[in-house]
Design a protein around this motif. Structure first.
Motif, PDB file in Angstrom:
ATOM      1  N   SER A 171       0.896  -1.266  -0.013  1.00 31.09           N
ATOM      2  CA  SER A 171       0.069   0.115   0.116  1.00 31.09           C
ATOM      3  C   SER A 171       0.952   0.928  -0.168  1.00 31.09           C
ATOM      4  O   SER A 171       1.917   1.432   0.450  1.00 31.09           O
ATOM      5  CB  SER A 171      -0.786   0.154   1.401  1.00 31.09           C
ATOM      6  N   THR A 172       0.342   2.287  -0.596  1.00 39.35           N
ATOM      7  CA  THR A 172       1.078   3.655  -0.369  1.00 39.35           C
ATOM      8  C   THR A 172       0.801   4.086   1.051  1.00 39.35           C
ATOM      9  O   THR A 172      -0.141   3.642   1.599  1.00 39.35           O
ATOM     10  CB  THR A 172       0.606   4.612  -1.422  1.00 39.35           C
ATOM     11  N   VAL A 200       3.730   7.768  -0.688  1.00 44.03           N
ATOM     12  CA  VAL A 200       2.709   8.293  -1.784  1.00 44.03           C
ATOM     13  C   VAL A 200       3.454   8.673  -3.037  1.00 44.03           C
ATOM     14  O   VAL A 200       4.325   9.672  -2.930  1.00 44.03           O
ATOM     15  CB  VAL A 200       1.535   9.069  -1.272  1.00 44.03           C
ATOM     16  N   GLY A 201       3.010   8.442  -4.191  1.00 40.04           N
ATOM     17  CA  GLY A 201       3.667   9.002  -5.459  1.00 40.04           C
ATOM     18  C   GLY A 201       4.770   8.251  -6.070  1.00 40.04           C
ATOM     19  O   GLY A 201       5.228   8.522  -7.166  1.00 40.04           O
ATOM     20  N   ASP A 202       5.395   7.431  -5.390  1.00 44.56           N
ATOM     21  CA  ASP A 202       6.620   6.845  -5.725  1.00 44.56           C
ATOM     22  C   ASP A 202       6.174   5.475  -6.363  1.00 44.56           C
ATOM     23  O   ASP A 202       6.196   4.259  -5.978  1.00 44.56           O
ATOM     24  CB  ASP A 202       7.428   6.436  -4.486  1.00 44.56           C
ATOM     25  N   GLU A 213       8.084  -1.991  -7.812  1.00 39.62           N
ATOM     26  CA  GLU A 213       9.065  -2.959  -6.800  1.00 39.62           C
ATOM     27  C   GLU A 213       8.330  -3.821  -5.824  1.00 39.62           C
ATOM     28  O   GLU A 213       8.509  -4.959  -5.568  1.00 39.62           O
ATOM     29  CB  GLU A 213      10.206  -2.349  -6.438  1.00 39.62           C
ATOM     30  N   ALA A 214       7.550  -3.244  -4.955  1.00 39.16           N
ATOM     31  CA  ALA A 214       6.969  -3.878  -3.811  1.00 39.16           C
ATOM     32  C   ALA A 214       6.022  -4.941  -4.163  1.00 39.16           C
ATOM     33  O   ALA A 214       5.956  -5.967  -3.874  1.00 39.16           O
ATOM     34  CB  ALA A 214       6.454  -2.771  -2.957  1.00 39.16           C
ATOM     35  N   ILE A 215       5.232  -4.604  -5.162  1.00 45.34           N
ATOM     36  CA  ILE A 215       4.235  -5.580  -5.831  1.00 45.34           C
ATOM     37  C   ILE A 215       4.817  -6.661  -6.410  1.00 45.34           C
ATOM     38  O   ILE A 215       4.515  -7.800  -6.220  1.00 45.34           O
ATOM     39  CB  ILE A 215       3.314  -4.929  -6.828  1.00 45.34           C
ATOM     40  N   ALA A 216       6.077  -6.401  -7.343  1.00 48.36           N
ATOM     41  CA  ALA A 216       6.668  -7.498  -7.877  1.00 48.36           C
ATOM     42  C   ALA A 216       7.269  -8.566  -6.868  1.00 48.36           C
ATOM     43  O   ALA A 216       7.127  -9.628  -7.004  1.00 48.36           O
ATOM     44  CB  ALA A 216       7.972  -6.893  -8.886  1.00 48.36           C
ATOM     45  N   HIS A 217       7.705  -7.939  -5.616  1.00 44.67           N
ATOM     46  CA  HIS A 217       8.472  -8.640  -4.739  1.00 44.67           C
ATOM     47  C   HIS A 217       7.195  -9.399  -4.142  1.00 44.67           C
ATOM     48  O   HIS A 217       7.581 -10.787  -3.892  1.00 44.67           O
ATOM     49  CB  HIS A 217       9.281  -7.812  -3.579  1.00 44.67           C
ATOM     50  N   LYS A 218       6.342  -8.921  -3.738  1.00 46.61           N
ATOM     51  CA  LYS A 218       5.252  -9.750  -3.068  1.00 46.61           C
ATOM     52  C   LYS A 218       4.707 -10.754  -4.106  1.00 46.61           C
ATOM     53  O   LYS A 218       4.381 -11.929  -3.627  1.00 46.61           O
ATOM     54  CB  LYS A 218       4.029  -8.676  -2.655  1.00 46.61           C
ATOM     55  N   ILE A 219       4.610 -10.474  -5.230  1.00 44.61           N
ATOM     56  CA  ILE A 219       4.145 -11.592  -6.198  1.00 44.61           C
ATOM     57  C   ILE A 219       5.194 -12.761  -6.272  1.00 44.61           C
ATOM     58  O   ILE A 219       4.920 -14.155  -6.325  1.00 44.61           O
ATOM     59  CB  ILE A 219       4.089 -11.158  -7.801  1.00 44.61           C
TER      60      ILE A 219
END
Length: 72
Positions: free
Chosen positions: A2-3, A24-26, A32-38
């Motif tokens: 989440s932001t 927020v806004g990054d 990167e965080a989404i890719a890592h979590k996947i």
């Protein structure tokens, strides 16, 4: 993932204990965080913390609060 907006995510994720918070806004940090979590999903046993946010539980809490306000 989440932001870290001013209202909600940090509290829900307990400061990042239960999920990644990004500024927020990054867009790059979010991607990167989404890719890592996947690539490394959370263990099912850790998902129990999400139980308190199930719709039926949250709706019941709202009804309790509204009933208390109406009945004084």
């Amino acid at each position: 993932v989440s932001t870290d907006c001013p209202s909600g995510p940090a509290e829900i994720l307990e400061g990042g204990k239960w999920g990644k918070l990004v500024p927020v806004g990054d867009v790059e940090a979010l991607a990167e965080a989404i890719a890592h979590k996947i690539s490394s999903p959370m263990q099912k046993s850790r998902l129990d913390v999400c139980e308190r946010f199930r719709m039926d539980k949250v709706v019941a809490q709202y009804i309790d609060i509204l009933t208390e306000v109406v009945n004084g």
